[in-house]
Design an enzyme around this catalytic site. Sequence first.
Site, PDB file in Angstrom:
ATOM      1  N   ALA A 205      49.731   9.497  18.338  1.00 29.99           N
ATOM      2  CA  ALA A 205      48.924   9.084  17.192  1.00 29.99           C
ATOM      3  C   ALA A 205      47.430   9.201  17.474  1.00 29.99           C
ATOM      4  O   ALA A 205      46.617   8.718  16.712  1.00 29.99           O
ATOM      5  CB  ALA A 205      49.273   7.643  16.817  1.00 29.99           C
ATOM      6  N   GLY A 206      47.075   9.811  18.612  1.00 30.03           N
ATOM      7  CA  GLY A 206      45.649   9.979  18.929  1.00 30.03           C
ATOM      8  C   GLY A 206      45.014   8.722  19.491  1.00 30.03           C
ATOM      9  O   GLY A 206      43.797   8.642  19.624  1.00 30.03           O
TER      10      GLY A 206
ATOM     11  N   SER B 212      48.071   6.745  23.926  1.00 23.68           N
ATOM     12  CA  SER B 212      49.223   6.024  24.479  1.00 23.68           C
ATOM     13  C   SER B 212      49.693   6.624  25.801  1.00 23.68           C
ATOM     14  O   SER B 212      50.006   5.882  26.739  1.00 23.68           O
ATOM     15  CB  SER B 212      50.360   5.941  23.454  1.00 23.68           C
ATOM     16  OG  SER B 212      51.221   7.018  23.597  1.00 23.68           O
TER      17      SER B 212
ATOM     18  N   ALA C 212      47.969   8.279  28.118  1.00 27.16           N
ATOM     19  CA  ALA C 212      47.035   7.947  29.200  1.00 27.16           C
ATOM     20  C   ALA C 212      47.170   6.470  29.577  1.00 27.16           C
ATOM     21  O   ALA C 212      47.145   6.112  30.762  1.00 27.16           O
ATOM     22  CB  ALA C 212      45.600   8.259  28.767  1.00 27.16           C
TER      23      ALA C 212
ATOM     24  N   ASP D  26      40.418  11.007  27.497  1.00 34.75           N
ATOM     25  CA  ASP D  26      41.378   9.931  27.188  1.00 34.75           C
ATOM     26  C   ASP D  26      41.647   9.065  28.415  1.00 34.75           C
ATOM     27  O   ASP D  26      41.536   7.834  28.360  1.00 34.75           O
ATOM     28  CB  ASP D  26      42.706  10.524  26.688  1.00 34.75           C
ATOM     29  CG  ASP D  26      42.600  11.080  25.285  1.00 34.75           C
ATOM     30  OD1 ASP D  26      41.469  11.183  24.780  1.00 34.75           O
ATOM     31  OD2 ASP D  26      43.639  11.428  24.693  1.00 34.75           O
TER      32      ASP D  26
HETATM   33  C1  MEV Z   1      42.207  13.684  22.290  1.00 29.88           C
HETATM   34  O1  MEV Z   1      42.061  12.279  22.250  1.00 29.88           O
HETATM   35  C2  MEV Z   1      40.875  14.340  22.414  1.00 29.88           C
HETATM   36  C3  MEV Z   1      40.909  15.866  22.411  1.00 29.88           C
HETATM   37  O2  MEV Z   1      39.541  16.301  22.438  1.00 29.88           O
HETATM   38  C4  MEV Z   1      41.660  16.394  23.612  1.00 29.88           C
HETATM   39  C5  MEV Z   1      40.920  16.203  24.935  1.00 29.88           C
HETATM   40  O3  MEV Z   1      39.725  15.977  24.938  1.00 29.88           O
HETATM   41  O4  MEV Z   1      41.585  16.321  25.960  1.00 29.88           O
HETATM   42  C6  MEV Z   1      41.547  16.418  21.151  1.00 29.88           C
END
Ligand code: MEV
Length: 315
Positions: free
Chosen positions: A104-105, A108, A110, A152
Amino acid sequence: MPNFTATAPGKVILFGEHAVVYGQPAIAVPVTQVQARATVAPGIGLPSGTIQVQAPEIALDSPLRALPLDHAIKQAIDLTLAAVGVAQPPAFKLKITSTIPLAAGLGSGAAVSVAAVRAVSAFLGHPLADEQVNAIAFEIEKIHHGTPSGIDNTVVTYAQPVYFVKGQPIETFVIHTPFTLVIGDTGVASPTGIAVRDVRKAWEADKGGYEGLFDECGRIASAARRAIESGEAGALGPLMDENHTLLQAMGVSSPELDRLVQAARAAGAAGAKLSGGGRGGNMIALAREVDPDRLANALMEAGATNTVVTTVGHR
Ligand code: MEV
């Protein structure tokens, strides 16, 4: 031997996701309302040397040796054993629980890695320093996300706002005036690694175009840092809106994300954007002159499956 428990928070990217993979700065903050928790207990009753891994939310209850080699929890344990130099650990049980939604960004993966590495190393009598925990979590991110920037694992390990540039020393910064965000979940699972891979393919096909977008994201992230450090919260909303437009141009937004972003703006958010890998997952909205609960309700009415209100810089 006593039990050892460690936790790690979720995170949101405020500015600069994807562009950060290509060397631009990005800003991320921890979200302490959601967290991963790892508990290690002595393996009383288990055959000698057995490591049992339990993660009830993903219906996992398995001996370590039966997990596939690329399983993130297996990697967390194996890399920790190597880092602390213990080849034959005593039997133990590692239980992982998490309130951070998966894919979900919100970091989780990490957070699970960081909590597991901390709990296992402490149990073995060699608690690892943040720098080592962060390095192991980054190794695991690389195996799962291909070409992650490292943002992350860094924000989750240090649990502090970070201004992150890939390959450079970690920079935290001062938040002059706390500000409140509402995080809205589209409910659409979207593994970060897939979005990162697709952006890479698009960049390979149109390097000039994509690098122009990344440069703009970097400019926004450094302007946002200045605004946050000097307390010009009024500048942040428009920068979030601009960043969302650039992420749309990169092809990482989605109809669900755009709907929530629009709904937040219509309900009075000072700015809104997707956060993290995109395609699904979460968006964030800045609540300045509007009640955050009102924004959260507007997001739920527009189809969000969950919302979290979080204040950045609040101690
Ligand atoms: C993911 O939270 C962030 C991205 O920029 C991937 C990354 O930086 O590794 C999409």
